[in-house]
Enzyme design. Structure first.
Site, PDB file in Angstrom:
ATOM      1  N   HIS A  85      48.832 -18.109   4.266  1.00  0.00           N
ATOM      2  CA  HIS A  85      47.564 -17.452   3.911  1.00  0.00           C
ATOM      3  C   HIS A  85      46.612 -17.370   5.101  1.00  0.00           C
ATOM      4  CE1 HIS A  85      46.676 -21.782   2.807  1.00  0.00           C
ATOM      5  NE2 HIS A  85      45.505 -21.521   3.337  1.00  0.00           N
ATOM      6  N   HIS A 142      40.589 -20.008   8.743  1.00  0.00           N
ATOM      7  CA  HIS A 142      41.837 -20.590   9.280  1.00  0.00           C
ATOM      8  C   HIS A 142      43.037 -19.745   8.878  1.00  0.00           C
ATOM      9  CE1 HIS A 142      41.655 -22.688   5.284  1.00  0.00           C
ATOM     10  NE2 HIS A 142      42.967 -22.558   5.322  1.00  0.00           N
ATOM     11  N   GLU A 198      46.211 -24.399   9.797  1.00  0.00           N
ATOM     12  CA  GLU A 198      46.699 -25.273   8.719  1.00  0.00           C
ATOM     13  C   GLU A 198      48.207 -25.129   8.647  1.00  0.00           C
ATOM     14  OE1 GLU A 198      45.265 -24.134   4.839  1.00  0.00           O
ATOM     15  OE2 GLU A 198      46.183 -25.836   3.837  1.00  0.00           O
TER      16      GLU A 198
HETATM   17  C1  LIG Z   1      43.673 -27.990   1.904  1.00  0.00           C
HETATM   18  C2  LIG Z   1      43.092 -27.176   0.813  1.00  0.00           C
HETATM   19  C3  LIG Z   1      43.019 -25.690   1.140  1.00  0.00           C
HETATM   20  C4  LIG Z   1      44.431 -25.130   1.232  1.00  0.00           C
HETATM   21  O1  LIG Z   1      44.641 -24.069   1.854  1.00  0.00           O
HETATM   22  O2  LIG Z   1      45.319 -25.742   0.601  1.00  0.00           O
HETATM   23  C5  LIG Z   1      42.247 -25.462   2.415  1.00  0.00           C
HETATM   24  O3  LIG Z   1      42.600 -24.740   3.308  1.00  0.00           O
HETATM   25  S1  LIG Z   1      40.797 -26.354   2.512  1.00  0.00           S
HETATM   26  C6  LIG Z   1      39.983 -25.735   4.017  1.00  0.00           C
HETATM   27  C7  LIG Z   1      38.812 -26.616   4.357  1.00  0.00           C
HETATM   28  N1  LIG Z   1      39.264 -27.824   5.049  1.00  0.00           N
HETATM   29  C8  LIG Z   1      39.258 -27.885   6.389  1.00  0.00           C
HETATM   30  O4  LIG Z   1      38.857 -26.968   7.091  1.00  0.00           O
HETATM   31  C9  LIG Z   1      39.779 -29.179   6.984  1.00  0.00           C
HETATM   32  C10 LIG Z   1      39.927 -29.065   8.497  1.00  0.00           C
HETATM   33  N2  LIG Z   1      38.642 -28.784   9.130  1.00  0.00           N
HETATM   34  C11 LIG Z   1      37.978 -29.750   9.838  1.00  0.00           C
HETATM   35  O5  LIG Z   1      38.428 -30.881  10.015  1.00  0.00           O
HETATM   36  C12 LIG Z   1      36.649 -29.342  10.447  1.00  0.00           C
HETATM   37  O6  LIG Z   1      36.163 -28.203   9.783  1.00  0.00           O
HETATM   38  C13 LIG Z   1      36.744 -29.012  11.978  1.00  0.00           C
HETATM   39  C14 LIG Z   1      37.161 -30.269  12.743  1.00  0.00           C
HETATM   40  C15 LIG Z   1      37.715 -27.883  12.238  1.00  0.00           C
HETATM   41  C16 LIG Z   1      35.378 -28.574  12.451  1.00  0.00           C
HETATM   42  O7  LIG Z   1      34.477 -29.591  12.069  1.00  0.00           O
HETATM   43  P1  LIG Z   1      32.924 -29.376  12.305  1.00  0.00           P
HETATM   44  O8  LIG Z   1      32.548 -27.982  11.930  1.00  0.00           O
HETATM   45  O9  LIG Z   1      32.169 -30.480  11.670  1.00  0.00           O
HETATM   46  O10 LIG Z   1      32.864 -29.620  13.835  1.00  0.00           O
HETATM   47  P2  LIG Z   1      32.073 -28.817  14.863  1.00  0.00           P
HETATM   48  O11 LIG Z   1      31.018 -27.979  14.220  1.00  0.00           O
HETATM   49  O12 LIG Z   1      31.681 -29.788  15.911  1.00  0.00           O
HETATM   50  O13 LIG Z   1      33.195 -27.826  15.462  1.00  0.00           O
HETATM   51  C17 LIG Z   1      33.906 -28.231  16.601  1.00  0.00           C
HETATM   52  C18 LIG Z   1      34.206 -26.941  17.336  1.00  0.00           C
HETATM   53  O14 LIG Z   1      35.174 -26.231  16.544  1.00  0.00           O
HETATM   54  C19 LIG Z   1      34.629 -24.973  16.168  1.00  0.00           C
HETATM   55  N3  LIG Z   1      35.075 -24.700  14.816  1.00  0.00           N
HETATM   56  C20 LIG Z   1      34.727 -25.339  13.683  1.00  0.00           C
HETATM   57  N4  LIG Z   1      35.370 -24.795  12.626  1.00  0.00           N
HETATM   58  C21 LIG Z   1      36.113 -23.780  13.108  1.00  0.00           C
HETATM   59  C22 LIG Z   1      36.991 -22.823  12.527  1.00  0.00           C
HETATM   60  N5  LIG Z   1      37.210 -22.794  11.201  1.00  0.00           N
HETATM   61  N6  LIG Z   1      37.606 -21.923  13.326  1.00  0.00           N
HETATM   62  C23 LIG Z   1      37.382 -21.934  14.674  1.00  0.00           C
HETATM   63  N7  LIG Z   1      36.559 -22.817  15.316  1.00  0.00           N
HETATM   64  C24 LIG Z   1      35.940 -23.721  14.509  1.00  0.00           C
HETATM   65  C25 LIG Z   1      33.121 -25.100  16.252  1.00  0.00           C
HETATM   66  O15 LIG Z   1      32.551 -23.837  16.445  1.00  0.00           O
HETATM   67  C26 LIG Z   1      32.991 -26.013  17.436  1.00  0.00           C
HETATM   68  O16 LIG Z   1      33.164 -25.252  18.594  1.00  0.00           O
HETATM   69  P3  LIG Z   1      32.096 -25.411  19.796  1.00  0.00           P
HETATM   70  O17 LIG Z   1      32.506 -24.366  20.779  1.00  0.00           O
HETATM   71  O18 LIG Z   1      32.288 -26.843  20.259  1.00  0.00           O
HETATM   72  O19 LIG Z   1      30.755 -25.176  19.158  1.00  0.00           O
HETATM   73 CO   LIG Z   2      44.016 -23.121   3.516  1.00  0.00          CO
END
Ligand SMILES: CC[C@H](C(=O)O)C(=O)SCCNC(=O)CCNC(=O)[C@H](O)C(C)(C)COP(=O)(O)OP(=O)(O)OC[C@H]1O[C@@H](n2cnc3c(N)ncnc32)[C@H](O)[C@@H]1OP(=O)(O)O
Ligand SMILES: [Co+2]
Length: 134
Positions: free
Chosen positions: A7, A79, A130
């Site tokens: 997805h 993602h 993912e």
């Molecule tokens: C699992 C159930 C369901 C499924 O399909 O089955 C799902 O998919 S649930 C989806 C929701 N769950 C998650 O996203 C879990 C994994 N995500 C994480 O651990 C965090 O969101 C993380 C680590 C990716 C980002 O955390 P956070 O936003 O708190 O950190 P920062 O703001 O410091 O971001 C760090 C850096 O990464 C960039 N960033 C954040 N999110 C994304 C993204 N989705 N795509 C691309 N880049 C992302 C953010 O802009 C920061 O970049 P920087 O240049 O340092 O500003």
């Molecule tokens: Co997902």
């Protein structure tokens, strides 16, 4: 390692509005909302034949997509989810290659009831990845 694209996930500020747009404006097959409190999201899957679109809305405090929506208030691509045959072997191979596996590194059950892991976006050219056990 990588199998099919399971997805493409879109974070949206208003899931009801997004469902209406996909169902009514785009004429897509839209499933019912699925609350996933353990993941801090409510999801709706849109079946587009060759893959799915996962519409994501924050659920509860500390949702992992809240910060994303603060940066992109109208929503955006969140993602990609690829299928892998053996998620533990994939994890170990990726860690050995220096990729960051998010969380405690142990797979959790995702929306399809299968083990999933996430890889840091900074390690894959700005895209959150993912992996889902196929
Ligand atoms: C699992 C159930 C369901 C499924 O399909 O089955 C799902 O998919 S649930 C989806 C929701 N769950 C998650 O996203 C879990 C994994 N995500 C994480 O651990 C965090 O969101 C993380 C680590 C990716 C980002 O955390 P956070 O936003 O708190 O950190 P920062 O703001 O410091 O971001 C760090 C850096 O990464 C960039 N960033 C954040 N999110 C994304 C993204 N989705 N795509 C691309 N880049 C992302 C953010 O802009 C920061 O970049 P920087 O240049 O340092 O500003
Ligand atoms: Co997902």
């Amino acid at each position: 390692m990588l199998g099919r694209l399971n997805h493409v996930a879109l974070a949206v500020p208003d899931l009801t509005a997004a469902v209406a747009a996909y169902r009514n404006t785009l004429g897509a097959h839209v499933a019912e909302p699925l609350a996933l409190p353990e993941h801090g999201v409510t999801v709706v899957f849109v079946d587009v034949g060759n893959t799915k679109i996962e519409l994501l809305e924050p659920l509860g405090e500390g949702s992992p997509i809240a910060a994303f929506l603060e940066k992109s208030p109208s929503g955006g691509m969140h993602h990609l989810c690829y299928e892998v045959e053996d998620i533990l072997a994939a994890r170990d191979q990726l860690k050995a290659a220096g990729a960051r596996v998010l969380g405690d590194g142990n797979p959790k059950l995702g929306a399809h009831g299968k083990p999933v892991l996430f890889l840091h976006p900074k390690d894959f050219f700005g895209t959150l990845i993912e992996l889902e056990q196929s």
